[in-house]
Design a protein around this motif. Structure first.
Motif, PDB file in Angstrom:
ATOM      1  N   ALA A   1       0.847  -1.197   0.000  1.00  0.00           N
ATOM      2  CA  ALA A   1       0.000   0.000   0.000  1.00  0.00           C
ATOM      3  C   ALA A   1       0.880   1.244   0.000  1.00  0.00           C
ATOM      4  O   ALA A   1       1.931   1.271   0.650  1.00  0.00           O
ATOM      5  N   TRP A   2       0.423   2.267  -0.703  1.00  0.00           N
ATOM      6  CA  TRP A   2       1.163   3.531  -0.760  1.00  0.00           C
ATOM      7  C   TRP A   2       0.211   4.699  -0.989  1.00  0.00           C
ATOM      8  O   TRP A   2       0.598   5.727  -1.540  1.00  0.00           O
ATOM      9  N   THR A   3      -1.036   4.585  -0.588  1.00  0.00           N
ATOM     10  CA  THR A   3      -2.064   5.598  -0.829  1.00  0.00           C
ATOM     11  C   THR A   3      -1.533   6.980  -0.459  1.00  0.00           C
ATOM     12  O   THR A   3      -1.342   7.299   0.717  1.00  0.00           O
ATOM     13  N   LEU A   4      -1.298   7.825  -1.458  1.00  0.00           N
ATOM     14  CA  LEU A   4      -0.515   9.034  -1.231  1.00  0.00           C
ATOM     15  C   LEU A   4      -1.157  10.058  -0.285  1.00  0.00           C
ATOM     16  O   LEU A   4      -0.461  10.626   0.553  1.00  0.00           O
ATOM     17  N   PRO A   5      -2.472  10.343  -0.362  1.00  0.00           N
ATOM     18  CA  PRO A   5      -3.013  11.306   0.598  1.00  0.00           C
ATOM     19  C   PRO A   5      -2.926  10.814   2.043  1.00  0.00           C
ATOM     20  O   PRO A   5      -2.803  11.623   2.969  1.00  0.00           O
ATOM     21  N   LEU A   6      -2.950   9.487   2.241  1.00  0.00           N
ATOM     22  CA  LEU A   6      -2.750   8.952   3.591  1.00  0.00           C
ATOM     23  C   LEU A   6      -1.291   9.111   4.009  1.00  0.00           C
ATOM     24  O   LEU A   6      -1.000   9.425   5.168  1.00  0.00           O
ATOM     25  N   ALA A   7      -0.378   8.911   3.075  1.00  0.00           N
ATOM     26  CA  ALA A   7       1.037   9.083   3.376  1.00  0.00           C
ATOM     27  C   ALA A   7       1.348  10.522   3.777  1.00  0.00           C
ATOM     28  O   ALA A   7       2.233  10.775   4.599  1.00  0.00           O
ATOM     29  N   PHE A   8       0.614  11.461   3.205  1.00  0.00           N
ATOM     30  CA  PHE A   8       0.839  12.880   3.505  1.00  0.00           C
ATOM     31  C   PHE A   8      -0.041  13.375   4.648  1.00  0.00           C
ATOM     32  O   PHE A   8       0.048  14.549   5.016  1.00  0.00           O
ATOM     33  N   ASN A   9      -0.871  12.492   5.201  1.00  0.00           N
ATOM     34  CA  ASN A   9      -1.811  12.874   6.251  1.00  0.00           C
ATOM     35  C   ASN A   9      -2.666  14.068   5.820  1.00  0.00           C
ATOM     36  O   ASN A   9      -2.817  15.053   6.539  1.00  0.00           O
ATOM     37  N   LEU A  10      -3.222  13.962   4.629  1.00  0.00           N
ATOM     38  CA  LEU A  10      -4.078  15.004   4.096  1.00  0.00           C
ATOM     39  C   LEU A  10      -5.526  14.543   4.083  1.00  0.00           C
ATOM     40  O   LEU A  10      -5.813  13.360   3.905  1.00  0.00           O
ATOM     41  N   ASP A  11      -6.422  15.477   4.264  1.00  0.00           N
ATOM     42  CA  ASP A  11      -7.837  15.193   4.040  1.00  0.00           C
ATOM     43  C   ASP A  11      -8.037  14.995   2.533  1.00  0.00           C
ATOM     44  O   ASP A  11      -7.420  15.696   1.717  1.00  0.00           O
ATOM     45  N   TYR A  12      -8.875  14.046   2.174  1.00  0.00           N
ATOM     46  CA  TYR A  12      -9.191  13.910   0.753  1.00  0.00           C
ATOM     47  C   TYR A  12     -10.555  13.266   0.598  1.00  0.00           C
ATOM     48  O   TYR A  12     -11.066  12.599   1.498  1.00  0.00           O
ATOM     49  N   ALA A  13     -11.140  13.503  -0.566  1.00  0.00           N
ATOM     50  CA  ALA A  13     -12.455  12.930  -0.862  1.00  0.00           C
ATOM     51  C   ALA A  13     -12.494  12.592  -2.345  1.00  0.00           C
ATOM     52  O   ALA A  13     -12.023  13.364  -3.191  1.00  0.00           O
ATOM     53  N   GLU A  14     -13.031  11.429  -2.651  1.00  0.00           N
ATOM     54  CA  GLU A  14     -13.177  11.000  -4.035  1.00  0.00           C
ATOM     55  C   GLU A  14     -14.606  11.266  -4.500  1.00  0.00           C
ATOM     56  O   GLU A  14     -15.513  11.501  -3.712  1.00  0.00           O
ATOM     57  N   ASN A  15     -14.781  11.240  -5.808  1.00  0.00           N
ATOM     58  CA  ASN A  15     -16.098  11.398  -6.436  1.00  0.00           C
ATOM     59  C   ASN A  15     -16.777  12.711  -6.078  1.00  0.00           C
ATOM     60  O   ASN A  15     -18.000  12.783  -5.964  1.00  0.00           O
ATOM     61  N   VAL A  16     -15.981  13.765  -5.882  1.00  0.00           N
ATOM     62  CA  VAL A  16     -16.580  15.090  -5.706  1.00  0.00           C
ATOM     63  C   VAL A  16     -16.871  15.673  -7.081  1.00  0.00           C
ATOM     64  O   VAL A  16     -16.306  15.245  -8.099  1.00  0.00           O
ATOM     65  N   SER A  17     -17.744  16.647  -7.118  1.00  0.00           N
ATOM     66  CA  SER A  17     -18.180  17.208  -8.396  1.00  0.00           C
ATOM     67  C   SER A  17     -17.107  18.113  -9.009  1.00  0.00           C
ATOM     68  O   SER A  17     -16.432  18.867  -8.303  1.00  0.00           O
ATOM     69  N   THR A  18     -16.981  18.031 -10.332  1.00  0.00           N
ATOM     70  CA  THR A  18     -16.061  18.925 -11.034  1.00  0.00           C
ATOM     71  C   THR A  18     -16.562  20.370 -11.033  1.00  0.00           C
ATOM     72  O   THR A  18     -15.840  21.271 -11.482  1.00  0.00           O
ATOM     73  N   ASN A  19     -17.760  20.595 -10.520  1.00  0.00           N
ATOM     74  CA  ASN A  19     -18.232  21.977 -10.353  1.00  0.00           C
ATOM     75  C   ASN A  19     -17.338  22.751  -9.389  1.00  0.00           C
ATOM     76  O   ASN A  19     -17.373  23.986  -9.368  1.00  0.00           O
ATOM     77  N   ASN A  20     -16.544  22.022  -8.608  1.00  0.00           N
ATOM     78  CA  ASN A  20     -15.655  22.681  -7.646  1.00  0.00           C
ATOM     79  C   ASN A  20     -14.313  23.084  -8.257  1.00  0.00           C
ATOM     80  O   ASN A  20     -13.471  23.671  -7.576  1.00  0.00           O
ATOM     81  N   LEU A  21     -14.108  22.770  -9.563  1.00  0.00           N
ATOM     82  CA  LEU A  21     -12.847  23.103 -10.205  1.00  0.00           C
ATOM     83  C   LEU A  21     -12.679  24.605 -10.372  1.00  0.00           C
ATOM     84  O   LEU A  21     -13.568  25.280 -10.914  1.00  0.00           O
ATOM     85  N   GLY A  22     -11.539  25.106  -9.913  1.00  0.00           N
ATOM     86  CA  GLY A  22     -11.155  26.475 -10.208  1.00  0.00           C
ATOM     87  C   GLY A  22     -10.176  26.482 -11.361  1.00  0.00           C
ATOM     88  O   GLY A  22     -10.225  25.633 -12.246  1.00  0.00           O
ATOM     89  N   GLU A  23      -9.261  27.451 -11.329  1.00  0.00           N
ATOM     90  CA  GLU A  23      -8.267  27.551 -12.399  1.00  0.00           C
ATOM     91  C   GLU A  23      -7.300  26.380 -12.349  1.00  0.00           C
ATOM     92  O   GLU A  23      -6.899  25.933 -11.271  1.00  0.00           O
ATOM     93  N   ARG A  24      -6.914  25.886 -13.524  1.00  0.00           N
ATOM     94  CA  ARG A  24      -5.884  24.849 -13.567  1.00  0.00           C
ATOM     95  C   ARG A  24      -4.543  25.442 -13.107  1.00  0.00           C
ATOM     96  O   ARG A  24      -4.207  26.570 -13.454  1.00  0.00           O
ATOM     97  N   ILE A  25      -3.817  24.671 -12.311  1.00  0.00           N
ATOM     98  CA  ILE A  25      -2.530  25.140 -11.800  1.00  0.00           C
ATOM     99  C   ILE A  25      -1.465  24.910 -12.879  1.00  0.00           C
ATOM    100  O   ILE A  25      -1.163  23.773 -13.238  1.00  0.00           O
ATOM    101  N   ILE A  26      -0.917  25.990 -13.389  1.00  0.00           N
ATOM    102  CA  ILE A  26       0.145  25.917 -14.387  1.00  0.00           C
ATOM    103  C   ILE A  26       1.463  26.393 -13.785  1.00  0.00           C
ATOM    104  O   ILE A  26       2.463  25.676 -13.777  1.00  0.00           O
TER     105      ILE A  26
END
Length: 835
Positions: free
Chosen positions: A468-493
């Protein structure tokens, strides 16, 4: 008489083997070679295999080849920690070189579009050698491979170069190769001695396997935390090779292995066709090894599960990864169960399979190109079905950890966006500027799945590496899957870390929350400057802001610096460390006031890190790397051989990585140092030693699994199934305890790869972190081990005289990408008196 004949034969064999280092031993003499192309010997000063090539000579030869041959261009992609070049040779026909940008563009276009015809395209083969420095036959064979591709003159080589772009990485680990070559060459006899007991075959600690900071770089393809990996991954994504080979060595008493590995140990996200093609490529290796009479095997041991290895990483990126493992001479010549194993013999096998890979690539070109095209076509179809879905991750208190996970995504060409505005998902709040969102509808959706998946069911119970290497768990970050793309802001370039600043100048005090990843770095800089700094043992509020456990207080008065200079220093450090420092003008708060006894003055850490014989170099290197490259903390590397003459009073903290044992006198000296006020921090199996030597009182829990109805043939698998190769588990945190300062949640994901299970203390406040009743989050663990692990504790802290002992059952700094638990370790250092 017979004995004398055997001795004479054996001596003659050795003599012949010593001389079998000219080109005729390695390369076919049925073809001609361009005399204008320099041979390896003409540049490095010896025949390949006569000595172990040092990295500087290898570089010298590759530059000479590139200058002499119109089939080769050479790129220096960066430097190692020891400032050695990371070379990449692009080898193809002169005609292809004239159109190389167009060839690469069309190759990449075929992974982006359904309509590209791949039938007439060259196949791209990345050939990498000796990622483990003390597995040198690979890099030594790269000299011969490069020479052959540059100088050979016949119809076959012309056809191969017309239809293939070879990306040749002659040394994946320059620092390790240099270290090992020095060892093997300085211990070489004129009369080669094959006795395994000779010093030549027993490297000193830490050996040449690893890079400068003692990392196994063949575990870093996915997390890309090291400079060597970052250069390599950039090249990989630039070209997306169809085949990638990874040339290794294994035990002296083995033969030669090529993939596929054990079929049941292939990651489920890898397409079945990948393994079928790998097996067909293997037929070419078998044919080539048959011709020279070399023993080999396939589909035994090894696996294709962890995508952080070189032979597996391509499998989730539309390519075919192939592992080669050659029995190692570990020097120039060594006795083995298969006879005397010479260094030239190992080099010849590596070269033979490097060439058979290219033969397979040209013969299977259309099928393999079609496979990659269809891999991405199918991936796009999968992604389109999730066109409204995304993954969000972040930490509203820690922008740096969020940035560093996004940094990995960026290196793998995964698109991510800022969030449009603050929102809540799965009970977690995601704050703009502290969170990123990944749309699933993109090219690398399968790689995203591999990074973020949580998997707890498996076809097989044995793993060559972590499960196992689930990256958000490795970083101790909050995360959620299957959220709506309506929450997308600007793409990070334009990807930059968050700006740091001091909110305003104060004549009273400054406050810094401990949540940010680089807060310990800033604290260390303050303490080095002699700036008096305190830590809050309780939360408080002021100016409409809540300050958590562990908040740092920097008073303005009675400092060595005047108010102006202190402000200037804090402003500089805030920017460097990307943190927010608040200037405040009163000591009154809603909670503990700033003059409260609940603020404790901190002491500058004076750290020694135990290294050397008996210490696991990987663990020690990860700690050294953390101190040196992330937090600019100076730690003395104290060798186990020199403890007896070292003045331990120079240190207030001694860190002991995974260790077997110390001798009696060193143990007594360490114990007396702790009793006089030192803090000793031990990891993994060191915990057993700490209990055995009565540094700390602990009670362990053990599994008792009986082998019932297990045959002798099944014995190895039965025992292997009880190993925790690397999985992720949930624990609850008492956030009021100083070991947990800087964590905002009451649950944490912990990496574990030991079976050291500590019973919880009878006093609940002595269990600041405790595994939950159902702790498995991701990865494999046997049912008996899981039952025992539940509600045990991963850390215990006890007094010993005037000092303290901190015992961690597992590694808080695993492979440099386990950011989420680094702060547990740093808290044990900076808050040692408060524990």
């Amino acid at each position: 008489m017979n004995k004398l004949i055997i001795i004479c034969f054996f001596t003659s064999f050795i003599a012949i083997s010593q001389n079998q280092t000219d080109l005729s031993y390695y390369l076919s003499q049925d073809i001609s070679y361009n005399k204008n192309i320099p041979t390896p010997e003409s540049i490095i000063g010896h025949q390949v295999g006569e000595w172990h090539v040092t990295h500087d000579k290898l570089v010298q030869y590759m530059y000479a080849l590139a200058e002499a041959s119109d089939r080769i261009t050479l790129e220096d992609r960066g430097k190692t920690f020891e400032n050695r070049s990371l070379l990449l040779l692009t080898i193809t026909s002169p005609k292809n070189h004239q159109n190389i940008d167009a060839i690469r563009k069309k190759h990449i276009d075929a992974t982006n579009n359904d309509g590209v015809n791949t039938a007439d395209m060259p196949i791209v083969v990345y050939q990498g050698f000796s990622i483990h420095g003390n597995e040198p036959s690979g890099s030594n064979s790269s000299l011969l491979l490069a020479y052959h591709l540059a100088a050979a003159e016949d119809d076959y080589i012309n056809e191969l170069l017309d239809n293939t772009v070879v990306l040749l990485d002659p040394c994946l680990n320059p620092d390790g190769l240099q270290r090992f070559a020095y060892w093997a060459n300085t211990n070489k006899n004129i009369n080669l001695n094959p006795d395994p007991n000779d010093r030549e075959y027993s490297e000193v600690w830490p050996g040449g396997r690893t890079n400068h900071y003692w990392f196994d770089m063949n575990r870093d393809w996915l997390p890309v935390q090291l400079p060597e990996s970052r250069a390599r991954i950039e090249s990989f994504h630039k070209w997306l090779p169809n085949i990638l080979t990874d040339h290794h060595e294994m035990g002296t008493n083995t033969t030669f292995f090529f993939q596929p590995g054990i079929p049941s140990r292939t990651h489920p996200l890898t397409p079945k066709l990948n393994q079928e093609l790998t097996k067909k490529v293997g037929n070419f290796h078998a044919e080539a090894l048959n011709k020279i009479g070399s023993l080999y095997y396939s589909e035994e041991s090894y696996d294709d599960f962890y995508y952080g290895k070189g032979s597996t990483f391509p499998d989730i990126n539309g390519g075919i990864g192939i592992l080669f493992e050659q029995a190692s001479s570990r020097g120039h010549m060594q006795e083995s169960e298969n006879g005397v194993l010479t260094f030239p013999f190992t080099i010849r096998n590596q070269l033979t399979t490097a060439l058979s890979t290219l033969k397979a690539a040209t013969n299977m070109r259309e099928a393999i190109l079609s496979y990659q095209h269809d891999f991405y076509k199918n991936a796009r179809q999968e992604a389109s079905k999730q066109s409204t879905k995304a993954i969000v991750f972040g930490d509203e208190k820690d922008a740096a950890k969020t940035y560093h996970l996004a940094e990995i995504l960026n290196r793998h060409n995964i698109k991510f966006h800022d969030i449009k505005q603050d929102f809540t998902a799965n009970g977690k709040r995601f704050k703009k500027g502290y969170s990123y969102i990944i749309p699933k509808n993109q090219k690398n959706t399968r790689l995203i799945n591999a990074m973020f998946e949580k998997r707890t069911t498996f076809q097989d119970s044995l793993f060559y590496d972590i499960s196992a290497w689930t990256l958000p768990l490795a970083f101790n970050l909050d995360y959620a899957e299957n959220v709506s793309t309506n929450n997308l802001g600007e793409r990070i370039i334009d990807f930059q870390p968050k700006d740091g600043k001091v909110s305003k100048r104060s004549n009273y005090a400054y406050l810094l929350e401990w949540h940010e990843y680089y807060a310990p770095k800033l604290l260390n800089q303050l303490l080095k400057k002699g700036v008096r700094t305190k830590v809050a043992l309780k939360p408080f509020s002021m100016n409409n802001k809540d300050y958590d456990y562990g908040t740092l207080l920097i008073p303005v008065q009675n400092q060595k610096l005047n108010g102006e200079d202190l402000y200037a220093l804090l402003n500089k450090l805030a920017k460097e460390n990307h943190v927010q420092i608040d200037g405040v003008h009163t000591g009154l708060t809603d909670g503990i006031d700033l003059g409260s006894r609940k603020f404790k003055t901190l002491e500058k850490p004076k750290i020694a890190l135990l290294v050397g014989d008996g210490i696991t170099s990987y663990d020690a290197g990860e700690i050294w790397h953390l101190f040196d490259t992330r937090f600019n903390i100076t730690a003395t590397k104290l060798d186990t051989k020199t403890i007896n003459r070292a003045d331990l009073n120079l240190y207030n903290t001694i860190v002991v990585p995974n260790m077997r044992s110390l001798n009696v006198s060193n143990t007594k000296k360490l114990k007396a140092w702790v009793e006089n006020g030192g803090t000793l921090i031990g990891f993994r199996n060191t915990v057993k030693w700490l209990k055995e030597k009565e540094f700390i009182k602990l009670e362990f829990k053990k599994t008792n699994v009986l082998a019932k109805n297990i045959s002798f043939d099944e014995k190895s698998d039965f025992n292997g199934a009880q190993v925790i190769g690397g999985a992720i588990f949930e624990a609850k945190q008492d956030r009021s305890h100083p070991i947990n300062f800087g964590y905002k949640n009451d649950k944490i994901a912990l990496f574990r790869n030991t079976t050291v299970f500590i019973k919880a203390d009878s006093l609940s406040y002595n269990n600041p972190i405790q595994y939950t009743k159902n702790p498995l989050l991701s990865g494999y663990i046997s049912k008996p081990n899981l039952d025992v692990l539940a509600e045990t504790v991963p850390v215990q802290i006890k007094k010993l005289g005037k000092g303290k002992v901190v015992a961690f059952t597992d590694n808080t700094n695993f492979r440099a990408f386990w950011y989420g638990t680094n702060k547990l370790f740093l808290n044990a250092i900076f808050f040692r008196k408060e524990l």
